[in-house]
Write a protein that holds these residues in place. Structure first.
Motif, mmCIF file in Angstrom:
data_model
loop_
_atom_site.group_PDB
_atom_site.id
_atom_site.type_symbol
_atom_site.label_atom_id
_atom_site.label_comp_id
_atom_site.label_asym_id
_atom_site.label_seq_id
_atom_site.Cartn_x
_atom_site.Cartn_y
_atom_site.Cartn_z
ATOM 1 N N THR A 82 0.877 -1.228 -0.026
ATOM 2 C CA THR A 82 0.027 -0.070 -0.098
ATOM 3 C C THR A 82 0.841 1.315 -0.135
ATOM 4 N N VAL A 83 2.101 1.195 0.803
ATOM 5 C CA VAL A 83 2.770 2.438 0.747
ATOM 6 C C VAL A 83 3.409 2.426 -0.647
ATOM 7 N N ALA A 84 3.803 1.478 -1.217
ATOM 8 C CA ALA A 84 4.615 1.587 -2.710
ATOM 9 C C ALA A 84 3.517 2.095 -3.471
ATOM 10 N N LEU A 85 2.095 2.253 -3.315
ATOM 11 C CA LEU A 85 1.220 3.005 -4.077
ATOM 12 C C LEU A 85 1.930 4.427 -4.356
ATOM 13 N N ALA A 86 2.554 5.017 -3.367
ATOM 14 C CA ALA A 86 2.909 6.529 -3.660
ATOM 15 C C ALA A 86 3.825 6.498 -4.650
ATOM 16 N N ALA A 197 -13.994 0.331 -5.792
ATOM 17 C CA ALA A 197 -13.352 -1.159 -5.860
ATOM 18 C C ALA A 197 -11.995 -1.338 -4.985
ATOM 19 N N HIS A 198 -11.929 -0.082 -4.212
ATOM 20 C CA HIS A 198 -10.554 0.107 -3.290
ATOM 21 C C HIS A 198 -9.345 -0.851 -3.864
ATOM 22 N N GLY A 199 -8.836 -1.585 -3.112
ATOM 23 C CA GLY A 199 -7.258 -2.199 -3.411
ATOM 24 C C GLY A 199 -7.558 -3.219 -4.553
ATOM 25 N N LEU A 200 -8.375 -4.276 -4.651
ATOM 26 C CA LEU A 200 -8.503 -4.967 -5.647
ATOM 27 C C LEU A 200 -8.751 -4.235 -6.948
ATOM 28 N N GLY A 201 -9.341 -3.067 -7.118
ATOM 29 C CA GLY A 201 -9.666 -2.529 -8.311
ATOM 30 C C GLY A 201 -8.269 -1.688 -8.786
ATOM 31 N N THR A 202 -7.528 -1.196 -7.801
ATOM 32 C CA THR A 202 -6.220 -0.785 -7.977
ATOM 33 C C THR A 202 -5.550 -1.367 -8.398
ATOM 34 N N ALA A 203 -5.204 -2.756 -7.715
ATOM 35 C CA ALA A 203 -4.350 -3.753 -8.449
ATOM 36 C C ALA A 203 -4.535 -3.891 -9.842
ATOM 37 N N ARG A 204 -5.788 -3.921 -10.431
ATOM 38 C CA ARG A 204 -6.330 -4.287 -11.705
ATOM 39 C C ARG A 204 -5.628 -3.134 -12.514
ATOM 40 N N LYS A 205 -6.065 -1.978 -12.059
ATOM 41 C CA LYS A 205 -5.514 -0.728 -12.969
ATOM 42 C C LYS A 205 -3.957 -0.639 -12.837
#
Length: 239
Positions: A82-86, A197-205
């Motif tokens: 999650t931190v790496a999303l920065a 879709a929070h984290g799962l949607g973000t991973a997909r994007k």
């Protein structure tokens, strides 16, 4: 033969590393089918991995607690991930800064619509107050949504299930819906998926486009913050 396999499984099942290995293999199988499908959103690798793991646990009669002793290594990595999303967000900082007002309005609207629509659907179906509380934060990442539900008096375990279902549906069907309504901007697509879709949607994007992934990660974090602050206030105000 069956006895030998049962004995082998009984021996292996005592090792937490077995379940870590199974989780990684299940995701790789999901990723294989996802790639073979031409990266179709409906062939979601996380969904396939979940189905495979649930089937294995049911067939072998393995309690979730035993499975989690091995899988908790991956659970620990959720924090650093999650931190790496920065990182992608930092690369898109100028676009985020220029769109600050649009992002704020979109996030607040999405957060309110998500919570209100969930409660209205539950109410229309004759749900209880506990179900309202458990449904309202369904578009927020799991740890935050469970904390909100627990604080308001809902059922955190029910919320966790609903959050996962919401994430999978959003990641799988969200791109198709956005195509139908002709949303072409990667920033807008990412913002919509991250809010819903929070984290799962973000991973997909992040798999599809870095700009979409950056905006999705931003939306996921800000939506969690907005819901955690606003939902308790609105709930106690109106109810």
């Amino acid at each position: 033969m069956h006895t030998s396999l049962t004995a082998l499984w009984s021996h292996l099942s005592e090792s937490p590393l077995l379940y870590l290995t199974l989780t990684l293999i299940a995701y790789q199988v999901g990723l294989f089918f996802y790639e073979k499908s031409g990266k179709k959103p409906l062939v979601n690798p996380v969904l396939i991995a979940i189905i495979l793991l649930v089937a294995i646990l049911i067939i072998t009669g393995t309690p979730y607690e035993r499975y989690f002793k091995g899988a908790h290594f991956l659970h620990f990595l959720l924090g650093p991930a999650t931190v790496a999303l920065a990182i992608p967000l930092y690369r898109q900082f100028e676009k985020v800064r220029k769109s600050a007002l649009a992002i704020s309005v979109s996030l607040l609207t999405g957060s309110v619509v998500s919570a209100v629509s969930s409660v209205l659907i539950a109410w229309a179906l004759g749900g209880s107050e506990q179900s309202f509380l458990s449904l309202a934060p369904k578009s927020v990442t799991t740890p935050v949504s469970m904390g909100i539900t627990e604080a308001l008096g809902g059922v955190p375990s029910l919320t966790a299930v609903l959050v996962i279902i919401t994430g999978i549906l959003g990641a799988s069907l969200g791109p198709t819906v956005l195509n139908i309504v002709r949303v072409k901007s990667w920033a807008a697509r990412g913002l919509a998926i991250g809010t819903a879709a929070h984290g799962l949607g973000t991973a997909r994007k992040l798999q599809v486009n870095e700009e979409a992934g950056a905006f999705s990660g931003l939306a996921m974090g800000l939506n969690a913050l907005a819901t955690a602050i606003l939902l308790p206030i609105v709930w106690y105000w109106f109810f």
